[in-house]
Scaffold this active site. Structure first.
Site, PDB file in Angstrom:
ATOM      1  N   GLU A 170       1.181  -0.612  -0.212  1.00 12.18           N
ATOM      2  CA  GLU A 170       0.146   0.255   0.277  1.00 12.18           C
ATOM      3  C   GLU A 170       0.976   1.573  -0.317  1.00 12.18           C
ATOM      4  O   GLU A 170       1.931   1.264   0.634  1.00 12.18           O
ATOM      5  CB  GLU A 170      -0.617  -0.011   1.601  1.00 12.18           C
ATOM      6  CG  GLU A 170      -2.037  -1.369   0.676  1.00 12.18           C
ATOM      7  CD  GLU A 170      -2.551  -0.583  -0.091  1.00 12.18           C
ATOM      8  OE1 GLU A 170      -3.037   0.210  -0.367  1.00 12.18           O
ATOM      9  OE2 GLU A 170      -3.740  -1.749  -0.440  1.00 12.18           O
ATOM     10  N   ARG A 243      -8.798  10.983  -8.890  1.00 14.28           N
ATOM     11  CA  ARG A 243      -9.279  10.060 -10.318  1.00 14.28           C
ATOM     12  C   ARG A 243     -10.269   9.721 -11.018  1.00 14.28           C
ATOM     13  O   ARG A 243     -10.367   9.550 -12.075  1.00 14.28           O
ATOM     14  CB  ARG A 243      -8.563   8.439  -9.773  1.00 14.28           C
ATOM     15  CG  ARG A 243      -9.062   7.847  -8.958  1.00 14.28           C
ATOM     16  CD  ARG A 243      -8.622   5.889  -8.766  1.00 14.28           C
ATOM     17  NE  ARG A 243      -8.788   5.484  -7.560  1.00 14.28           N
ATOM     18  CZ  ARG A 243      -8.164   4.365  -7.883  1.00 14.28           C
ATOM     19  NH1 ARG A 243      -7.379   3.268  -8.183  1.00 14.28           N
ATOM     20  NH2 ARG A 243      -9.533   3.763  -6.885  1.00 14.28           N
TER      21      ARG A 243
END
Length: 459
Positions: A170, A243
């Protein structure tokens, strides 16, 4: 009959020639008992020149818009790492009891990895996830997977002969919301294993090696749709929100995009690959000309995931956002992908994609780089690199240093691995990041640019 003096002269001349060849091609033993070159450039000097030359070739290829020349030249600038000493170390490893690498996990009943055995090139190790093996003397490395380990379920005792390794896939924003991160600093891990280049054990999401795509014009025949995106994480992190907002701006501008994932109402879920089966997304991606490879974070160091590698392997042009441009350039040249931040607005990007859709020759230029791929430098990562480390084989560490700065006198083989301490995990992984990676106040303006960040646009 030749006169005797002529015969003697011929014999002497022949002896002189043999000696000269011997001096050039062989070596003699000096006073210290070591073999020393008599003439010609030293091995170190020759290899050093080769290193500089091949680094220039590699750099040029990654920046030359897909030159079609064979760039490998059949040479590898890191070959000096893999000499007889390296082979001897692998032979020694083969004669030792197998070392065990243990995956420690406590929040899932499902196995984190298949039980597997690493072969000679890695040094021979067993990889297992049976927690009872923590007590075995053969277990020399224990990998604690971030997100799959609860702080109160760590091993009750610690074997100081084991290397405890902190692993995550991550980016920092995804870890800062997890309870385990503050506790990780108190555990005193020996090593780190992440996607970051400065990890002790490097674990990239993927790499482009031995890549043999089909002919681009043949691939073009199966492309029935314009573009595709797959997003299931909508708002957990700041990058997720940005995004998704950009994709929606493209759709509002009129772009037809095949959507997959829970962030798009009415769209199908992202299919997950099953054991021993090909990635089901590949065939879907390959039917599109463009794939939006948008990460869930923004400008986090070295964070390039399967979202980028999937279209590259499927023969589709990746339109990338979220990573730093130089991180993408480590894998393919600029001519192989479309970097969103190169365009001043959503409209400019949309206009360029429409142009490529209508011009096959221009579109196919994005695949030209596949004819001249970078040299495979033989670096090993992840479990193979760790197994080598446990056997005192550190050749993969050489790849962290710029080629022209590499210390060729350093010994990359040792009798046993050195003791390590990873230091403060929180500081290393978050405070030494790009500031924009961990900011939570980023927004897009009306043109799709991240507010407060410098932009680089194509002219």
């Amino acid at each position: 009959m030749y006169p005797r003096w002529k015969i003697c002269a011929i014999i002497c001349l022949a002896i002189l020639v043999v000696l000269q060849v011997y001096n050039i091609r062989k070596s003699v033993v000096n006073k210290n008992g070591r073999r020393a070159k008599i003439s010609g450039p030293s091995r170190d000097q020759s290899e050093s020149n080769a290193l500089y030359m091949l680094q220039d070739v590699h750099n040029n290829v990654m920046q030359n818009q897909g030159d079609e020349k064979d760039i490998s030249g059949g040479k590898n600038p890191y070959d000096f790492l893999y000499g007889q000493t390296f082979e001897d170390a692998l032979d020694r490893a083969a004669n030792l009891p197998r070392k065990t690498i243990l995956f420690w996990h406590t929040v899932t009943q499902k196995s984190l990895c298949f039980s597997t055995d690493l072969g000679r090139n890695c040094g021979y190790c067993k990889v297992r996830d049976e927690l009872s093996l923590i007590e075995e003397t053969a277990t020399e490395a224990v990998i604690f997977v971030f997100g799959y380990t609860k702080p109160h379920m760590m091993p009750k005792r610690r074997n100081l002969n084991q290397y405890w390794i902190w692993r995550t896939a991550e980016p920092p924003p995804g870890m800062m919301i997890n309870e385990f991160l503050p506790i990780a600093d108190k555990i005193e891990f020996n090593m780190t294993m992440t996607h970051r280049d400065n990890s002790d054990i490097r674990m990239p999401y993927n790499e482009i090696r031995n890549f043999n795509p089909p002919d681009p014009r043949e691939m073009l025949k199966v492309k029935k749709d314009l573009a595709m995106v797959a997003i299931s994480n909508c708002d957990l992190l700041t990058g997720c929100k940005l995004r998704l907002a950009y994709i929606r701006m493209l759709m509002q501008a009129g772009m037809k995009i095949t959507t997959v994932g829970g962030c798009f109402p009415g769209s199908s879920r992202i299919p997950k690959p099953s054991d021993y089966q090909p990635d089901p997304m590949m065939s879907l991606v390959s039917r599109h000309k463009f794939y939006f490879s948008f990460e869930n974070s923004y400008h986090c160091k070295d964070y390039i995931t399967e979202k980028f590698f999937r279209p590259v392997q499927a023969g589709t042009v990746p339109v990338v956002w979220g990573g730093n441009k130089e991180d993408y350039l480590r894998f393919i040249p600029e001519s192989g992908f479309i970097f969103v931040e190169d365009y001043e607005s959503v409209h400019d990007l949309y206009k360029h994609l429409l142009y490529l859709d209508k011009n096959d020759d221009a579109y196919l230029e994005y695949f030209r780089w596949t004819k001249s791929q970078p040299v495979n430098y033989r670096e090993q990562t992840f479990l193979c690199q760790l197994c080598r480390f446990l056997h005192g084989i550190h050749v993969d560490e050489a790849y962290r240093v710029p080629l022209h700065l590499l210390d060729r006198n350093k010994t990359y083989i040792s009798s046993k691995p050195p003791r390590k301490y990873a230091g403060n995990i929180t500081e290393w992984y978050t405070q030494k990041e790009n500031p924009e990676c961990i900011r939570t106040d980023l927004e897009l303006d009306s043109r799709g640019r991240v507010l407060g960040m410098k932009q680089t646009h194509k002219t």
